[in-house]
Design a protein around this motif. Structure first.
Motif, PDB file in Angstrom:
ATOM      1  N   SER A 154       3.054  -1.152   4.718  1.00 26.09           N
ATOM      2  CA  SER A 154       1.825  -0.988   5.501  1.00 26.09           C
ATOM      3  C   SER A 154       0.838  -2.124   5.241  1.00 26.09           C
ATOM      4  N   SER A 155       0.164  -2.553   6.327  1.00 27.37           N
ATOM      5  CA  SER A 155      -0.868  -3.589   6.173  1.00 27.37           C
ATOM      6  C   SER A 155      -2.243  -2.995   6.481  1.00 27.37           C
ATOM      7  N   LEU A 177       0.375  -5.552  18.229  1.00 30.49           N
ATOM      8  CA  LEU A 177       0.727  -5.721  16.807  1.00 30.49           C
ATOM      9  C   LEU A 177       0.973  -7.193  16.486  1.00 30.49           C
ATOM     10  N   ARG A 215      -1.215  -9.582  14.038  1.00 29.33           N
ATOM     11  CA  ARG A 215      -0.619 -10.283  12.903  1.00 29.33           C
ATOM     12  C   ARG A 215      -0.925 -11.790  12.952  1.00 29.33           C
ATOM     13  N   VAL A 274      11.620  -7.370  17.741  1.00 34.13           N
ATOM     14  CA  VAL A 274      11.320  -6.057  18.345  1.00 34.13           C
ATOM     15  C   VAL A 274      10.651  -6.270  19.710  1.00 34.13           C
ATOM     16  N   PRO A 322       8.378  11.724   8.893  1.00 35.27           N
ATOM     17  CA  PRO A 322       7.658  12.645   7.998  1.00 35.27           C
ATOM     18  C   PRO A 322       7.656  14.090   8.500  1.00 35.27           C
TER      19      PRO A 322
END
Ligand code: HEM
Length: 222
Positions: A38-39, A108, A112, A133, A205
């Motif tokens: 995670s960032s 995203l 980045r 991706v 999760p």
């Protein structure tokens, strides 16, 4: 051996073997690096929109590929889902979730590259993962909007022929080039994924749905 055999027989088996063995090996041998890297601590404002859009898009796109391409049409017909209905569902959901994933992946990537703190902490592997991706999603979304092709009689039986170890590359010989590029890019992504943060795709999760949201200990009066 011609290019079609190389791309649609040899490459799929290399990619699927690397995917399966690689993820299993990382899970067993490298448990302390099993995370999504995670960032969030570096930048949060853009991440919360980009990541949520991207993940809703990509998770439903994944499920759609699984249901649409791996389940034989004869089984779906027995559930009254005719090929015409199947194609309509695939097109509409592909447009919706493909677009969500594409916009999310674009945001995203932009985050980045444009956020100095995030960029400084991004490795070549992080950028390659996100770039690959985004490429796979861009080609897939282009196909669903502009290059319609009857995948039920071509791509779907070809994928099943690969998984059943009886490959028939001739089934996709006539599909448009952008479909072939999407398939080759997706296979490259699968093969690369064990060496990247994409190992986290298995860590759904599920327990979060059932646990109590916050666990507080009651303060008792002395
Ligand atoms: C339900 C399954 C998934 C969960 C729970 C999940 C969770 C996460 C989390 C927590 C992060 C870190 C976000 C942050 O920086 O704080 C992340 C990042 C990421 N995920 Fe997933 N993910 C899932 C499925 C997928 C799938 C299927 C893909 C694509 C093939 C994917 C691709 C990515 C990528 C590329 C990043 C990095 C984004 C960035 O540049 O920061 N994830 N994911």
């Amino acid at each position: 051996m011609n290019w079609d055999n190389l791309a649609f027989v040899v490459f799929p088996y290399i990619s699927l073997t690397t995917f399966t063995v690689g993820h299993a090996y990382r899970y067993v041998a490298d448990p302390f690096h099993w995370n999504s890297k995670s960032s969030e601590i570096l930048e949060k404002d853009r991440l919360k929109y980009a990541s949520v859009l991207f993940h809703y898009g990509i998770v439903f796109t994944f499920l759609g590929h699984f249901a649409g391409l791996l389940v034989p049409q004869s089984f779906l017909t027995s559930l009254s889902i005719t090929p015409a209905i199947h194609m309509r569902i695939a097109l509409v959901s592909g447009m919706l979730f493909g677009l969500l994933a594409l916009v999310g992946a674009g945001l995203l990537l932009w985050r980045r590259l444009s956020q100095p703190r995030v960029f400084r902490h991004s490795s070549a592997n992080d950028l390659a993962t996100l770039g690959l991706v985004a490429l796979v999603i861009a080609l897939g979304t282009y196909n669903v909007f502009f290059a319609h092709c009857d995948v039920l009689d071509t791509v779907a039986p070809w994928i099943r022929s690969i998984l059943l170890l009886s490959p028939h590359p001739g089934l996709i010989a006539t599909v448009p080039l952008t479909y072939k590029l999407h398939i080759v890019a997706a296979l490259a992504l699968l093969g690369f994924s064990p060496f990247s943060r994409l190992i986290h795709i298995w860590s759904v999760p599920v327990p979060y749905l059932f646990r109590s949201p916050v666990v507080f200990r009651q303060r008792r009066a002395r």
